[in-house]
Design a protein around this motif. Sequence first.
Motif, mmCIF file in Angstrom:
data_model
loop_
_atom_site.group_PDB
_atom_site.id
_atom_site.type_symbol
_atom_site.label_atom_id
_atom_site.label_comp_id
_atom_site.label_asym_id
_atom_site.label_seq_id
_atom_site.Cartn_x
_atom_site.Cartn_y
_atom_site.Cartn_z
ATOM 1 N N GLY A 101 0.786 -1.217 0.000
ATOM 2 C CA GLY A 101 0.000 0.000 0.000
ATOM 3 C C GLY A 101 0.817 1.264 0.000
ATOM 4 N N LYS A 102 2.145 1.128 -0.106
ATOM 5 C CA LYS A 102 2.985 2.327 -0.070
ATOM 6 C C LYS A 102 2.851 3.089 -1.383
ATOM 7 C CE LYS A 102 7.591 3.963 1.116
ATOM 8 N NZ LYS A 102 8.935 3.600 1.563
ATOM 9 N N PRO A 103 2.440 4.338 -1.326
ATOM 10 C CA PRO A 103 2.231 5.076 -2.577
ATOM 11 C C PRO A 103 3.535 5.375 -3.291
ATOM 12 C CG PRO A 103 1.985 6.528 -0.686
ATOM 13 C CD PRO A 103 2.134 5.148 -0.133
ATOM 14 N N THR A 104 3.461 5.416 -4.593
ATOM 15 C CA THR A 104 4.613 5.769 -5.413
ATOM 16 C C THR A 104 4.830 7.275 -5.334
ATOM 17 O OG1 THR A 104 3.239 6.109 -7.370
ATOM 18 C CG2 THR A 104 4.096 3.865 -6.980
ATOM 19 N N PRO A 105 5.997 7.759 -5.748
ATOM 20 C CA PRO A 105 6.201 9.216 -5.773
ATOM 21 C C PRO A 105 5.137 9.944 -6.586
ATOM 22 C CG PRO A 105 8.306 8.102 -6.000
ATOM 23 C CD PRO A 105 7.258 7.030 -6.054
ATOM 24 N N SER A 155 9.926 14.385 -3.891
ATOM 25 C CA SER A 155 11.153 13.642 -4.172
ATOM 26 C C SER A 155 12.182 14.539 -4.847
ATOM 27 C CB SER A 155 10.838 12.445 -5.092
ATOM 28 O OG SER A 155 12.031 11.801 -5.480
ATOM 29 N N LYS A 156 13.361 14.568 -4.245
ATOM 30 C CA LYS A 156 14.459 15.308 -4.855
ATOM 31 C C LYS A 156 15.314 14.398 -5.728
ATOM 32 C CE LYS A 156 14.845 18.926 -1.340
ATOM 33 N NZ LYS A 156 13.543 18.624 -0.710
ATOM 34 N N ASP A 157 15.009 13.090 -5.704
ATOM 35 C CA ASP A 157 15.765 12.128 -6.499
ATOM 36 C C ASP A 157 15.155 11.897 -7.877
ATOM 37 O OD1 ASP A 157 17.505 11.714 -4.352
ATOM 38 O OD2 ASP A 157 16.183 10.187 -3.497
ATOM 39 N N MET A 158 13.856 12.161 -8.013
ATOM 40 C CA MET A 158 13.184 11.926 -9.283
ATOM 41 C C MET A 158 12.864 13.261 -9.938
ATOM 42 S SD MET A 158 9.855 9.509 -10.066
ATOM 43 C CE MET A 158 10.810 8.084 -9.529
ATOM 44 N N HIS A 159 13.208 13.403 -11.202
ATOM 45 C CA HIS A 159 13.013 14.668 -11.896
ATOM 46 C C HIS A 159 11.523 14.957 -12.051
ATOM 47 C CE1 HIS A 159 13.264 17.797 -14.972
ATOM 48 N NE2 HIS A 159 14.541 17.926 -14.612
ATOM 49 N N PRO A 160 11.115 16.217 -11.834
ATOM 50 C CA PRO A 160 9.694 16.567 -11.978
ATOM 51 C C PRO A 160 9.120 16.184 -13.340
ATOM 52 C CG PRO A 160 10.870 18.344 -10.898
ATOM 53 C CD PRO A 160 11.909 17.350 -11.316
ATOM 54 N N ARG A 161 9.936 16.274 -14.401
ATOM 55 C CA ARG A 161 9.435 15.904 -15.727
ATOM 56 C C ARG A 161 9.088 14.419 -15.781
ATOM 57 N NH1 ARG A 161 6.774 17.963 -19.653
ATOM 58 N NH2 ARG A 161 7.961 19.884 -19.268
#
Length: 286
Positions: free
Chosen positions: A93-97, A131-137
Amino acid sequence: MQTPTPSPGQAVLAQVLAMLQPLVVWLLRSGVGYTELTAALKPVFLEAARAELARIGGKQTDSAVSLLSGVHRKDVRAFGQTARAVDVRAQLGKPTPASQVMTRWLASDWPDSLPFSGLERSFEALARAVSKDMHPRALLLELVRLGVVLEEEGQVRLCRQAFVPNPSLEESRRLLAGSVADHIEAGVHNLSASDGKTYLEQSVFADGLSPASVQQLEQLANSLWRDVLAAMVQAAVPLCEQDEPAGGNQRIRLGMFCLSAPMELNAPNNNPPDGDGDAPHAKDTR
């Protein structure tokens, strides 16, 4: 002749079967039959039996596990320690970014249309808060793929009507499994645990309603959930940011559901004569 009173185990079995009915429907619609289910249940029973023996201080022998679980000793030996099922509920149930971005957006007072970048209130700012690890795009592309946002001329628009679980998406199935498992665990703990702690596990029931009244109550439920969602996210975000760097190892889930269906005894064209049948409940809480 007096009908024998069912044992506590028989009563619980009947109640568990009631909970299993919708799950069996899901299994059948997914091409999973009885034989596959019973085979898959063996390691679940074995792991639960081992956990229960550990809880009560019992010996972890094959005989003890077999006796408690009802699984034959040869299967206990065959599975061995490989039968230890991993508790995947926290991950199920852990939501994705991507879904965390949507949760924060829905819980905020931000407008349904945001510039991708350039302002304090932008999709980019929302994505980087999650998340600072995954690009907003990359997050935007995933949300566009899921059909919950549209990108038009530099604006990212929220599609509120798209927030219905899509049965073809793995994430929808994972979230349902994690949510239902936690809901049942909370109820089972309240019924059987002796540690003095109780979890919130309540519901409200009403019957004798018209379709129009049911629709009115469903709209109210959706409105109440939006308020609950906003309050919980606003409280949880700063706590997560505070606790996670310090090694926080606890999780919490607050859920809400709403279901409407015909009353079996008083379904349309099957109403009892005047003076017969149960009176409709104005409300019933548990």
